[in-house]
Design an enzyme around this catalytic site. Structure first.
Site, mmCIF file in Angstrom:
data_model
loop_
_atom_site.group_PDB
_atom_site.id
_atom_site.type_symbol
_atom_site.label_atom_id
_atom_site.label_comp_id
_atom_site.label_asym_id
_atom_site.label_seq_id
_atom_site.Cartn_x
_atom_site.Cartn_y
_atom_site.Cartn_z
ATOM 1 N N GLN A 8 -4.536 -6.783 -6.456
ATOM 2 C CA GLN A 8 -5.033 -7.466 -5.266
ATOM 3 C C GLN A 8 -6.367 -6.840 -4.857
ATOM 4 O O GLN A 8 -6.439 -5.643 -4.552
ATOM 5 C CB GLN A 8 -4.041 -7.344 -4.107
ATOM 6 C CG GLN A 8 -4.460 -8.145 -2.879
ATOM 7 C CD GLN A 8 -3.518 -7.955 -1.709
ATOM 8 O OE1 GLN A 8 -3.475 -6.882 -1.114
ATOM 9 N NE2 GLN A 8 -2.750 -8.991 -1.397
ATOM 10 N N ARG B 182 -3.875 -14.624 -1.603
ATOM 11 C CA ARG B 182 -2.833 -14.349 -0.600
ATOM 12 C C ARG B 182 -3.326 -14.783 0.770
ATOM 13 O O ARG B 182 -4.444 -14.455 1.176
ATOM 14 C CB ARG B 182 -2.447 -12.874 -0.568
ATOM 15 C CG ARG B 182 -1.231 -12.650 0.337
ATOM 16 C CD ARG B 182 -0.571 -11.313 0.156
ATOM 17 N NE ARG B 182 0.884 -11.470 0.109
ATOM 18 C CZ ARG B 182 1.756 -10.491 0.295
ATOM 19 N NH1 ARG B 182 1.327 -9.266 0.539
ATOM 20 N NH2 ARG B 182 3.058 -10.717 0.231
ATOM 21 N N LEU C 164 11.450 -10.892 3.569
ATOM 22 C CA LEU C 164 12.861 -10.521 3.676
ATOM 23 C C LEU C 164 13.735 -11.316 2.725
ATOM 24 O O LEU C 164 14.765 -11.872 3.106
ATOM 25 C CB LEU C 164 13.344 -10.660 5.132
ATOM 26 C CG LEU C 164 12.722 -9.667 6.131
ATOM 27 C CD1 LEU C 164 13.357 -9.832 7.498
ATOM 28 C CD2 LEU C 164 12.867 -8.222 5.648
ATOM 29 N N TYR D 83 -6.968 -8.895 7.557
ATOM 30 C CA TYR D 83 -8.073 -8.206 6.922
ATOM 31 C C TYR D 83 -9.272 -9.149 6.796
ATOM 32 O O TYR D 83 -9.226 -10.278 7.277
ATOM 33 C CB TYR D 83 -7.619 -7.590 5.602
ATOM 34 C CG TYR D 83 -6.491 -6.601 5.821
ATOM 35 C CD1 TYR D 83 -6.668 -5.507 6.665
ATOM 36 C CD2 TYR D 83 -5.244 -6.787 5.241
ATOM 37 C CE1 TYR D 83 -5.632 -4.608 6.911
ATOM 38 C CE2 TYR D 83 -4.198 -5.892 5.483
ATOM 39 C CZ TYR D 83 -4.400 -4.812 6.321
ATOM 40 O OH TYR D 83 -3.372 -3.930 6.573
ATOM 41 N N CYS E 150 0.827 -1.208 0.000
ATOM 42 C CA CYS E 150 0.000 0.000 0.000
ATOM 43 C C CYS E 150 0.856 1.250 0.000
ATOM 44 O O CYS E 150 1.847 1.344 0.719
ATOM 45 C CB CYS E 150 -0.920 -0.002 1.212
ATOM 46 S SG CYS E 150 -2.238 -1.220 1.113
#
Length: 359
Positions: free
Chosen positions: A104, A234, A306, A186, A25
């Site tokens: 998305q 996802r 990462l 979410y 975002c």
């Protein structure tokens, strides 16, 4: 040959390499007025730079299926035609440089109506363009967050329709791949996890009931998303809780079901649904969850977490731990990561004519 720079085909869409950009975002859309939720010059420059840098797939950030589904008032949305037209500028540029454009589709649920992260990220009210969040149960995400309004069954069905409409608009906007956001605490993730879903009706309680909304959304989107175009999902593979949370075992079980319902790839992340969870963050810390899904199910997977250098990414693919890697922070730092990684690994990647002096 480098595994990282091999093409990858799902249905009739071929992605030129395995260096992918995950949804991140930008919190940079207008919060009110006729351009609310529409991408602007910032978004165009942000995504165009990564396409020019050789990124094979770009998944546009969490894009809300309704105004109430935004994480913040400054999020992107795809609930009207003004937004669709603004997205076309981005998808045209990405496609012209060989990058596959994806989007998305998201609903923030109880984590909606918050300030931008660099402003603290706290919940905001109507005086700062905010609204009342919604959720599966009247349980706030964390101390200081509002109690969400518990969704009725009729409202749940309306949200499923909002995902359907958003998928239609995404197709009209020029996207080749749609991803359903079922991660990071979410709305869909909230329904999946017993930590946040305390319902006693057909959408709560058992594993079958808690996964009902997610599968209804998948079915609804797959019905309108063309057969020749891929659908991603996802997921947060674990809540990182010792008990009463969504687990890696649940993820493996669910991944097999998603495949049966027409999902082509699982984008495997973790966490975000329990504010007090302890997460052992380190290089590649989420890759083992993707590797397990890949080993135990027929679903393709992408790994995140990462992944910061070419050798690390190459090793993940060479070890068959994932089919692709999604580099978030590293692509924020270095829009041309793919081009530099290709040079390091002795591979080739698209370079715009204007940048040939950099090869």
């Amino acid at each position: 040959m480098s595994a990282l720079f091999q093409p990858f085909t799902l249905r009739d869409v071929t992605i030129p390499n395995r260096v992918w950009m995950p949804p991140m975002c930008q919190y940079s859309a207008a919060p009110e007025g006729p351009s609310t939720g529409a991408p602007n010059d910032w978004h165009f420059a942000h995504y165009a730079a990564r396409a020019a840098g050789g990124t094979g797939l770009i998944i546009v950030e969490a894009t809300a299926v309704s105004p109430e589904g935004r994480i913040s008032p400054y999020d992107l949305g795809i609930w009207n035609d003004t937004q669709v037209e603004a997205f076309r500028r981005i998808t045209r540029f990405l496609t012209s440089h060989g990058t596959v454009p994806a989007i998305q589709l998201a609903h923030a649920g109880r984590k909606a109506s918050t300030e931008r992260p660099w402003k603290g990220g706290a919940p905001v009210g109507p005086d700062a363009y905010g609204w009342q969040p919604l959720g599966p149960s009247p349980l706030p995400f964390a101390a200081g967050h509002p109690v969400p309004t518990e969704l009725t069954v009729a409202e749940i069905r309306e949200i499923v329709e909002q995902f359907t409409d958003a998928a239609r608009r995404a197709l009209d906007a020029g996207f080749e791949i749609a991803e359903i956001h079922g991660a990071h605490g979410y709305l869909i993730n909230e329904f999946l996890s017993p930590h946040s879903n305390h319902r006693t009706d057909a959408y709560g309680g058992s594993y079958e009931n808690r996964t009902r909304l997610a599968l209804e959304v998948v079915d609804a989107v797959r019905e309108v998303w063309p057969e020749d175009k891929p659908l991603f999902f996802r997921i947060s593979a674990t809540d990182w809780l010792e008990e009463d949370g969504w687990t890696a075992d649940d993820t493996v079980r669910f991944a097999a079901q998603l495949k049966e319902h027409g999902v082509d790839l699982l984008d495997v992340s973790t966490g975000g649904n329990a504010s007090g969870a302890r997460i052992p963050v380190g290089p590649g810390y989420q890759v083992p969850f993707a590797a397990r899904v890949k080993a135990e199910t027929p679903l393709s997977v992408a790994a995140v977490g990462l992944i910061t250098d070419a050798e690390q990414a190459e090793k993940i693919l060479a070890n068959d731990e994932a089919d692709a890697v999604l580099l978030g922070r590293e692509l924020l730092r270095n829009p041309s990561f793919a081009r530099l990684a290709a040079r390091e690994l002795g591979a080739e990647v698209h370079v715009p004519d204007q940048y040939h002096r950099s090869v």
